[in-house]
Each structure stands twice: as structure tokens, then as C-alpha cells.
Design an enzyme around this catalytic site. Structure first.
Site, PDB file in Angstrom:
ATOM      1  N   GLY A  44       0.963  -1.331   0.033  1.00  0.00           N
ATOM      2  CA  GLY A  44       0.068  -0.007   0.138  1.00  0.00           C
ATOM      3  C   GLY A  44       0.860   1.096  -0.278  1.00  0.00           C
ATOM      4  N   GLY A  51      -0.741   4.675   0.222  1.00  0.00           N
ATOM      5  CA  GLY A  51      -1.292   5.756   0.506  1.00  0.00           C
ATOM      6  C   GLY A  51      -0.579   6.667   1.678  1.00  0.00           C
ATOM      7  CB  ALA A  67      -0.666   4.521   6.510  1.00  0.00           C
ATOM      8  CG  HIS A  89     -18.986  11.733   5.075  1.00  0.00           C
ATOM      9  ND1 HIS A  89     -19.767  12.637   4.794  1.00  0.00           N
ATOM     10  CD2 HIS A  89     -17.800  12.069   5.473  1.00  0.00           C
ATOM     11  CE1 HIS A  89     -19.050  13.668   4.921  1.00  0.00           C
ATOM     12  NE2 HIS A  89     -17.776  13.350   5.580  1.00  0.00           N
ATOM     13  NE  ARG A 107     -16.807  12.823   8.717  1.00  0.00           N
ATOM     14  CZ  ARG A 107     -15.699  12.556   8.111  1.00  0.00           C
ATOM     15  NH1 ARG A 107     -15.036  11.511   8.002  1.00  0.00           N
ATOM     16  NH2 ARG A 107     -14.862  13.672   7.398  1.00  0.00           N
ATOM     17  CG  HIS A 132     -16.404   8.442   4.236  1.00  0.00           C
ATOM     18  ND1 HIS A 132     -15.753   8.930   2.991  1.00  0.00           N
ATOM     19  CD2 HIS A 132     -15.920   9.202   5.057  1.00  0.00           C
ATOM     20  CE1 HIS A 132     -14.827   9.694   3.118  1.00  0.00           C
ATOM     21  NE2 HIS A 132     -14.696   9.970   4.272  1.00  0.00           N
ATOM     22  NE  ARG A 174     -12.000   8.691   9.469  1.00  0.00           N
ATOM     23  CZ  ARG A 174     -12.485   9.627   8.594  1.00  0.00           C
ATOM     24  NH1 ARG A 174     -11.656  10.929   9.059  1.00  0.00           N
ATOM     25  NH2 ARG A 174     -13.064   9.699   7.515  1.00  0.00           N
ATOM     26  CG  LEU A 184      -6.583  13.220   5.662  1.00  0.00           C
ATOM     27  CD1 LEU A 184      -6.530  14.639   4.896  1.00  0.00           C
ATOM     28  CD2 LEU A 184      -6.030  12.305   4.361  1.00  0.00           C
TER      29      LEU A 184
END
Lengths: 637, 255
Positions: free
Chosen positions: A40, A42, A44, A266, A330, A401, A435, A441
Site C-alpha cells: 500500500g 497511501g 500511511a 458519511h 458524522r 465512507h 471517526r 489523514l
């Protein structure tokens, strides 16, 4: 299975510093003897791969996209939280920590979350030094915006493209290390198996998506940074390629999977327009800074929005949660929207939508200011719906989401399988049952830049760099397994396409295990999923061949895993007899419809342990103890 | 809507390709262009044929993965829009639509509409970064940056690296892409230290990858889904000229 969270002792605020000192180090000259596999790329994965390469480890990084820059972190719009208190509005590390714990409905680990809040400030410094063009004031300093679930302005942003800019920062750091020869990058390569040798993760099996070649890669540790599993619902805001394959196959090799039922819906997405829909598009939560959410008071009111007079509008979030208003978290905002739609007061096709109205903001701020703040989002809305949201209010509806659940990890981000580390959305760690906006992020970069590079060193320091060889029988067996699975998928040659199974699974999950879950609906899903899975293995049609670029085959492998994973998600949701955060059980609510948490019986992390094909998984419980904060009923009223 | 598609089919990088005609029936105007292709592919799979391979991921116009030349125009001709955000309401019933991959020597076709854009990654690897390691960075507000510079840097940084600029250019030039990264970093104080070395290295790699030169026709800007301005190419030329004159000495990264 013994779950040890390895949380350091001592006062909360000093745990991480103390732990950093106590962790063993690897001599700089010895670092180059250790090979790390990162799956991965992204936020992270890229930040971890780059940082570990800077430290001197030899890194191999894999991504299924054609370039590491395309990972789905790129789609995050609104921003990244950090306890900088630049706005001088009373923010602090402790407040960010508390907001995150509370936002997660007291289902996350105190020590992890405190550490996250601590390193949040370093992330902003790091990104600015890399050249991330965060929004600034005229005086040249950084500016902030507000986000859901917080009463301070602590969100840093780069127009509506914060994820993109942060990812490009991490990607550029990664590219620098690729250029120096410290990272070997494998784009268009998908992990198919985790290889475990003598109880330790020692490598992966991966398929080159262009040539179809399946190869083995050995390392001293494996890091999964493979994102979330939102696409189990088929329709989600995730990219088309997002999948659960890496973490699921690691689960089947012994890495416990935690809290799969914690999925985030979301509130501000563009409503579904038809059966053809391939994915849903999120409109940044930052829109709720200035937009007002409302629905008609009357059922089945079909008048155009601007013909509904003010006193016939229900500003639902302002009414229900006056102190947080349109910035309620959310999970709460999503349920509020669902409630009014269930009452028959929804707007748009099928009555599945509420308005997000900017008329007041335009009056208060001017059209230009609204355009400057949200212009790209209004354009995106216009492209998808063909409507001008400056004239008529946006229609929004909740959509899947983010997934708070993921591979269980300890304080060091190591899974229950030694040598397997899991970071970013792929792990279960810091967000509890819900979250907060602009925290994904933060967590991805915290894990990748500032936590894993330390903790993996501690693991290596207690290991000899006796890396497993790909000629080891475990690698050979894993290679054969991966090849056999691919061949099996291609040999079924049934009548239904991969997408038709995925769509059916997604619809089932959304209806039975979506925003509201009941014993009955979950039992229905648990009965239906194995049937669908068995039909898949009898009747799926996968075209093409294994030895070339075959997108149908890629999708088939991912859907096969979703068909297994979905069952665990529903089982977890059925077992958790309470409502918390994104997990809402209709049996457990207060008379006013608010979620009813049960701290006495459910203040634990559910870590599911695989027992073999066809056998029910074992539930391990990691108790959540709070030394610092008091578990209170979450109220945003 | 019912449409006729003429689609580039190519088995792999080595095989020759050709245009193949397909019918796209019962298309709904609210579908995105890629959803229309999904429908066509479902039909192909039902007939036991291999679906049309095309790249896509986020489907919300930000990841830069989708890469289709539609009726001869990269991303299909709607200003500031990627192919995934192009919707069928902009087409007419009965229309014939041609769909091709990016055409450029530096972006070889891997299959059907899928190309290899690894050249862009290698240009960034050559210098498209600020050489800071993780940790030890000063406070984010230690260095004020004029809003005008920061905003301009953001304009450039918005590039999604899709490669439409190359596909649209008659010279298959990557100047818009390279200029966006060079400008983004040169405009910010954090990127100024390495600006000379960076532009020399990136341009060298760009040339090595076989991209053509810029003759300022502006077709790149016209198709760019993020509307990156041609002005950045002027800035790239200036940065490059200055770096040639001043040399990169003193700005080399010590590894």
C-alpha cells in the site's frame, strides 16, 4: 489467543516518550541488513516506506494502482486535524485527545489516541517542510477551519484537495527514496497471500497485474497499509479498487481482525441516482461549516426547495443538537438524515435525501467568499447532478465512507502475528466506533511518519536479520495456493458477472447491516451471505486468462474475499448488543432515538480469530480501561 | 440513449491494436462515461467476451487514473473534467463515440485503453521533491509564506498527473506536468534551496523518457482537468534558464 496491547505504564501524557526511550534501537550500520515489505502506498504506506528508507532499512513497496500517487488517500477533501492551537481558541493536545475519544464513543484505546494527538503537531511541521501548500492568511501564517465533532478550529487544509496534497508530499518523499535506490517500488502489483514462517510474518505473494506473474517476496517484517473495507457495501465513497484482500488474507493466516462492525456512514454524499451507479461521491464535511441541513416539515412535500417557506423547513441538526448544530459528528448527522427520510420527509428521487443549503451563507459572506471556500465542491456537484448549488440547495444523503475496524494491532502497531504491522485505515486503532472528520489523514501520517518507524526498530532489535528465503516451503506453498485460487476463479465459467455478485452483496449489507441494524436483519444477512458465496463459486463468470492484464480476474479475487469478510462484519454487529458510534442497533436506543451504549458489558475491542474454513471464528476481548477520561454519554445537544 | 462506440482494442503491449465497434444500448443520461463503459463491459462478459480494459479508481476526478481519449480529445472535451466526471447527458442519442488510449511514445499501451505512465513517476524520482527527512522540521508557522505565493503554488500543485497534457500535445510533450511540479516547489521557500538542481534533473529525465518539446500550442492547458495554466511552462523555462546560467553547484543534496 492472548491479546497484549503492550500499553506502556506511567502517566498518559508520558507513555509515548517513555516508550520511545525504552524501545531498543537498531544500529545505523545494521539497519541496511533488514528488509521491510510495505503493501500500500497511501498516506500511511508511502510515509512509512519513505521514512524507513531514510532511516536505512531496505524497503520494498507494493501498490495495485499504476503509480503510488493514486492511492485513495488522495480523495480526502476537507483537511487534517492537529493540536497546534494556532487559532488561539483553546485547543491543546489534551483537547484533541478528548474530542477523539469522545467522538469515537469511548471505544478506542486511550494511550493510542493520546499519542495520536501528540504527534499531530509534528505532522503539520513535516508536511509544510515538504512543500505542502496549506491554506494561509494574508500575513503568511497557516489558517484553520472547523470540522464536525469539535468546537475549536484545528483543521488544516489545502483548498478542497488536502488528501491529494498530503499524499503528494508523502509520494514525493517516497520518490526521493526510490530515486536513491533505497525503496524498490512495485506498482500494478497486488498482494495475494501473507507468508508466515515459524509463527512470524516473513513475506508476501504478489501478482504482477500486467503480466499476471505471481512471485514471492521475503522480508524481515511485513507492513500492511492497505486501507479500509468500505467496498463490502459495493456503493461507497471508496475508490473502485479499494478492497479487504490483504488484511483478510492476513486474518486467515492468524492476524486477528478487530471491530469489523464499526463502519462510518458519511452524512454529506451525493444521493444515488440509479441502479447503474458504480460509486458514491462525498461532498466534504467542511461544507457543513457554512451550509445548513434541512428537510421539509411536511411529509411528501414535492415543491422545489426555494418555494418552501422558512417556517415550513426543519433545520434538523440545529433543532436536535443546538450546541453543535450543523457540525454534529458524522454518525449522528447521518442518522438524523435517515430519520427524516424514514418519516417520508426526504427530498429528491426516491425521497432519499436532505438539503444542504448555502443561501444564508451567500447572504452573510457573499457569493465570492463561498466560491473561494467551496468552489471545487460546487463544481463537482454540478458535474454529477447537473444542478447549480449556488441557486438551489444541494441534495445530500449518507453513504459508507470509512471503516474504523481493521486488523487488531497493539500499541506498537503490530498485529497478533509477530512481524506483521498494520497502519492507517487498515488497522482498527484510534477512532473507536466513529471517526471524526479530518482525523483519517492525521492517523495515516502519524502511523507512517512518526510511530511505525520507531516501533518496527524495536521489533528488529529483538530479531536477527535471518530473513526467510523464498525457497522456504512456506513460500512455495503460498505461491501454489495463490496460483490455484486464480485458476479456480477462471475455471468456473458460470453465468453471472463478478459485478452482479458484488452489487447484490453490497445491497444486502446496506439494507441489513447499514445505518440501522437489528438482530433480525443481521440474522437474515448471516443466512444469505453463505448462499451468495456458494453461488459465486458455482456460477461466477470470470473472462480472460491469468497470464495478462485481466481486470475481471482482479475484481473476482477481491469480491471473493468480500463475500467471506461480510459474514464476519455481520457476526460482529450481531454480537455487539449495544449502539455506539457508527454501529447502531435498533434494539438499543433511548426513547428520543439516541444511541444507547452499554459500557458495563461492551467496553472492549472485539478481536476475531480465524479457525479454518467453515469453522466459526473465536471472539477475543481486549478490555478498554480508561485511566484518564471518564466514560460519559456522548451528547452534542 | 443508444450509442455506437468505436473502441481501441489491443491484446498487450506487443500485439497490434485496432478499433472495434460496439453498441451501447439503454444508456441513462445521469451515468458517468465510465459507468456507460461498465454497462458495455457487463454485456461483453455476458457474451463470454473479454471486457474492455480501462484504468479508473477514485471516479471523482482526483486520482488521475482514468485516461481516455474520447472523440479525439483527452478526457472528452468538457473543460476541467476527467473522463470519470464526464456524464452522458453531454452526449446525444444515436451518437458515435470513438474511445482511444493516451497516444504517446513515452506512455506505451499495456492493453486496450490502459497505458504505462511510469515515466511521470521517474521524472518525480529525479528531483520532484524537497529533500527533507522525517523529523526535525521547524514549526510550521516559523516561516511565513505570502498568500499570493502559497495560492500560486497550490494552483500548480493541483496537477493530478493523469497525462492528458501529453496525450493532447502533438509533440507528446510533458512540459505542463513538469512545469507544475517545478513551479509548485520553486514558489515556496521550502523548495527554493534545491530549485536549480531540481529543474535540471527533472528536465533531463523528461528528455530521457522521450517526451517531445513544447511549441506553445496550448492544447495541454485546454484538456487539463485541473486547468493548470500554460504560464507555468513559461515559469519552467525561466527556472531552467536560470539554473543553466547559475549552475546547480552548492545545491547538490548530500546523501
Amino acid at each position: 489467543m492472548k491479546l497484549d496491547s503492550n500499553i506502556p505504564s506511567g502517566p498518559l501524557a508520558q507513555k509515548w516518550d517513555k516508550h520511545k526511550f525504552e524501545m531498543k534501537l537498531v544500529n545505523p550500520a545494521n539497519k541496511r541488513k533488514f528488509d521491510v515489505i510495505v503493501v500500500g502506498s497511501g498516506l500511511a504506506g508511502a510515509s512509512a516506506a519513505a521514512t524507513m528508507a531514510e532511516l536505512g532499512y531496505r524497503v520494498k513497496c507494493f501498490c495495485f494502482q499504476d503509480s503510488p500517487r493514486r492511492a485513495h488517500s488522495i480523495a480526502a477533501q476537507g483537511g487534517i486535524n492537529a493540536a497546534k492551537n494556532y487559532a488561539n481558541d483553546g485547543d491543546s493536545i489534551y483537547r484533541l485527545f478528548y474530542d477523539t475519544i469522545k467522538g469515537g464513543d469511548f471505544r478506542s484505546r486511550e494511550a493510542n489516541v493520546y499519542r495520536l494527538a501528540q504527534v499531530s503537531v509534528n505532522i503539520i511541521d513535516q508536511c509544510v517542510a515538504q512543500g505542502v501548500p496549506f491554506a494561509r492568511e494574508y500575513g503568511g501564517l497557516l489558517t484553520n477551519r472547523s470540522f464536525g465533532g469539535a468546537q475549536v478550529s484545528r483543521t488544516f487544509y489545502a483548498r478542497g484537495q488536502t488528501g491529494q496534497q498530503l499524499l503528494l508530499g508523502a509520494y514525493q518523499a517516497l520518490c526521493r527514496q526510490i530515486g536513491h535506490g533505497n525503496v524498490k517500488m512495485y506498482p500494478r502489483t497486488e498482494m495475494l497471500e501473507l507468508v508466515v514462517v515459524d509463527g512470524q510474518a516473513k513475506g508476501i505473494i504478489a501478482r504482477d497485474l500486467v503480466t499476471g506473474e505471481i512471485s514471492a517476496h521475503a522480508g524481515d517484517a511485513v507492513v500492511l497499509a492497505t486501507g479500509g473495507y468500505g467496498n463490502v457495501f459495493y456503493l461507497s465513497t471508496n475508490a473502485k479498487g479499494c478492497n479487504v484482500t490483504a488484511t483478510w488474507r492476513a486474518y486467515k493466516k492468524g492476524a486477528a481482525f478487530a471491530n469489523p462492525c464499526y463502519t462510518q456512514i458519511h452524512p454529506t454524499c451525493i444521493p444515488v441516482s440509479g441502479d447503474h451507479q458504480s460509486k458514491l461521491t462525498l461532498m466534504s464535511e467542511s461544507l457543513r461549516n457554512d451550509g445548513r441541513v434541512w428537510a421539509p416539515k411536511k411529509k411528501g412535500d414535492t415543491r422545489p426547495a426555494n418555494q418552501i417557506p422558512e417556517d415550513e423547513r426543519d433545520y434538523l441538526l440545529e433543532r436536535k443538537y443546538p450546541s453543535f448544530g450543523n457540525l454534529a459528528p458524522r454518525d449522528i448527522s447521518s442518522r438524523a438524515a435517515k430519520e427524516v427520510c424514514d418519516e417520508g420527509r426526504g427530498v429528491g428521487p426516491g425521497g432519499l435525501g436532505v438539503y444542504l443549503d448555502f443561501a444564508d451563507a451567500i447572504k452573510r459572506l457573499s457569493l465570492e467568499t463561498v466560491k473561494e471556500r467551496y468552489g471545487n465542491l460546487f463544481e463537482m456537484y454540478e458535474k454529477i447532478t447537473g444542478e447549480d448549488a449556488y441557486q438551489t440547495p444541494m441534495r445530500i444523503y449518507p453513504a459508507v465512507h470509512y471503516t474504523m475496524g481493521g486488523t487488531w494491532v497493539d500499541y506498537n502497531l503490530m498485529s497478533s502475528l509477530p512481524g506483521l504491522f498494520v497502519i492507517g485505515e487498515a488497522n482498527f486503532s484510534d477512532h473507536g466506533a466513529n471517526r471524526l472528520g479530518a482525523s483519517a489523514l492525521m492517523q495515516g501520517l502519524a502511523d507512517g511518519y512518526f510511530i511505525l518507524p520507531y516501533t518496527i526498530g524495536n521489533y528488529f532489535a529483538s530479531q536477527k536479520p535471518a530473513k526467510a528465503n523464498v525457497s522456504h516451503p512456506e513460500f512455495k506453498k503460498a505461491l501454489e495456493d495463490a496460483g490455484a485460487l486464480t485458476k479456480r476463479l477462471l475455471s468456473i465459467n458460470g453465468k453471472r458477472s463478478v459485478t452482479s455478485f458484488h452489487r447484490e452483496l453490497g445491497k444486502l449489507m446496506w439494507e441489513k447491516c447499514g445505518m440501522a441494524r437489528s438482530t433480525e436483519s443481521l440474522k437474515e444477512a448471516l443466512a444469505r451471505i453463505p448462499e451468495l458465496r456458494s453461488e459465486f463459486w458455482k456460477n461466477v463468470k470470470v473472462t480472460g486468462e491469468t497470464g495478462s492484464l485481466n481486470q475481471d480476474l482482479e475484481a473476482a479475487g477481491r469480491v471473493a474475499d468480500f463475500l467471506e469478510f461480510a459474514e464476519l462484519l455481520c457476526l460482529d454487529a450481531l454480537t455487539r448488543e449495544e449502539s455506539c458510534g457508527g454501529h447502531f442497533r435498533v434494539e438499543h436506543q433511548y426513547p428520543d432515538g439516541e444511541a444507547k451504549r452499554d459500557d458495563e458489558h461492551f467496553a472492549f475491542v472485539s478481536a476475531w480469530e480465524y479457525q479454518g474454513p467453515g469453522k466459526p471464528p473465536v471472539l477475543n476481548k481486549e478490555p478498554l480501561t480508561y485511566e484518564e477520561v471518564h466514560m460519559s454519554t456522548r451528547s452534542y445537544k | 440513449m443508444n450509442l455506437t462506440l468505436k473502441v481501441w482494442r489491443q491484446k498487450d503491449a506487443k500485439s497490434p491494436g485496432r478499433m472495434v465497434e460496439y453498441q451501447a444500448a439503454n444508456i441513462i443520461p445521469d451515468m458517468s462515461f465510465l459507468e456507460m463503459l461498465d454497462v458495455v463491459n457487463e454485456g461483453l462478459i455476458a457474451r463470454g467476451e473479454e471486457p474492455i480494459a480501462f484504468d479508473s479508481d477514485c471516479r471523482e476526478g482526483i486520482c488521475g487514473t482514468c485516461s481516455l481519449v474520447i472523440n479525439g480529445i483527452a478526457h472528452g472535451g468538457q473543460r476541467g473534467t476527467t473522463a470519470c466526471q464526464l456524464h452522458m447527458r453531454h452526449f446525444q442519442d444515436g451518437q458515435t463515440i470513438t474511445i482511444e488510449p493516451w497516444r504517446a511514445k513515452s506512455f506505451p499501451v499495456l492493453k486496450d485503453l490502459v497505458t504505462d505512465r511510469g515515466a511521470f513517476d521517474r521524472i518525480i524520482q529525479a528531483g520532484g521533491f524537497v529533500s527533507v527527512n522525517t523529523g526535525g522540521t521547524p514549526d510550521a508557522n516559523a516561516l511565513p509564506v505570502a498568500k499570493v505565493d502559497s495560492d500560486r503554488a497550490m494552483d500548480a500543485a493541483a496537477c493530478i498527473g493523469c497525462g492528458a497534457c501529453v496525450a493532447a500535445c502533438k509533440n507528446a510533450s510533458a512540459m505542463l506536468f513538469v512545469s507544475a511540479k517545478v513551479s509548485h516547489l520553486a514558489l515556496l521557500p521550502q523548495g527554493k534551496v534545491e530549485r536549480n538542481q531540481r529543474v535540471l534533473n527533472m528536465v533531463q529525465q523528461m528528455d530521457a523518457e522521450g517526451f517531445g518539446n513544447c511549441t506553445v500550442t496550448g492544447s495541454c492547458e485546454a484538456v487539463c482537468p485541473k486547468e493548470i495554466s500554460l504560464d507555468f511552462i513559461a515559469r519552467l523555462n525561466r527556472e531552467y534558464g536560470k539554473a543553466l546560467l547559475k549552475g546547480a553547484t552548492g545545491h547538490k543534496e548530500t546523501v
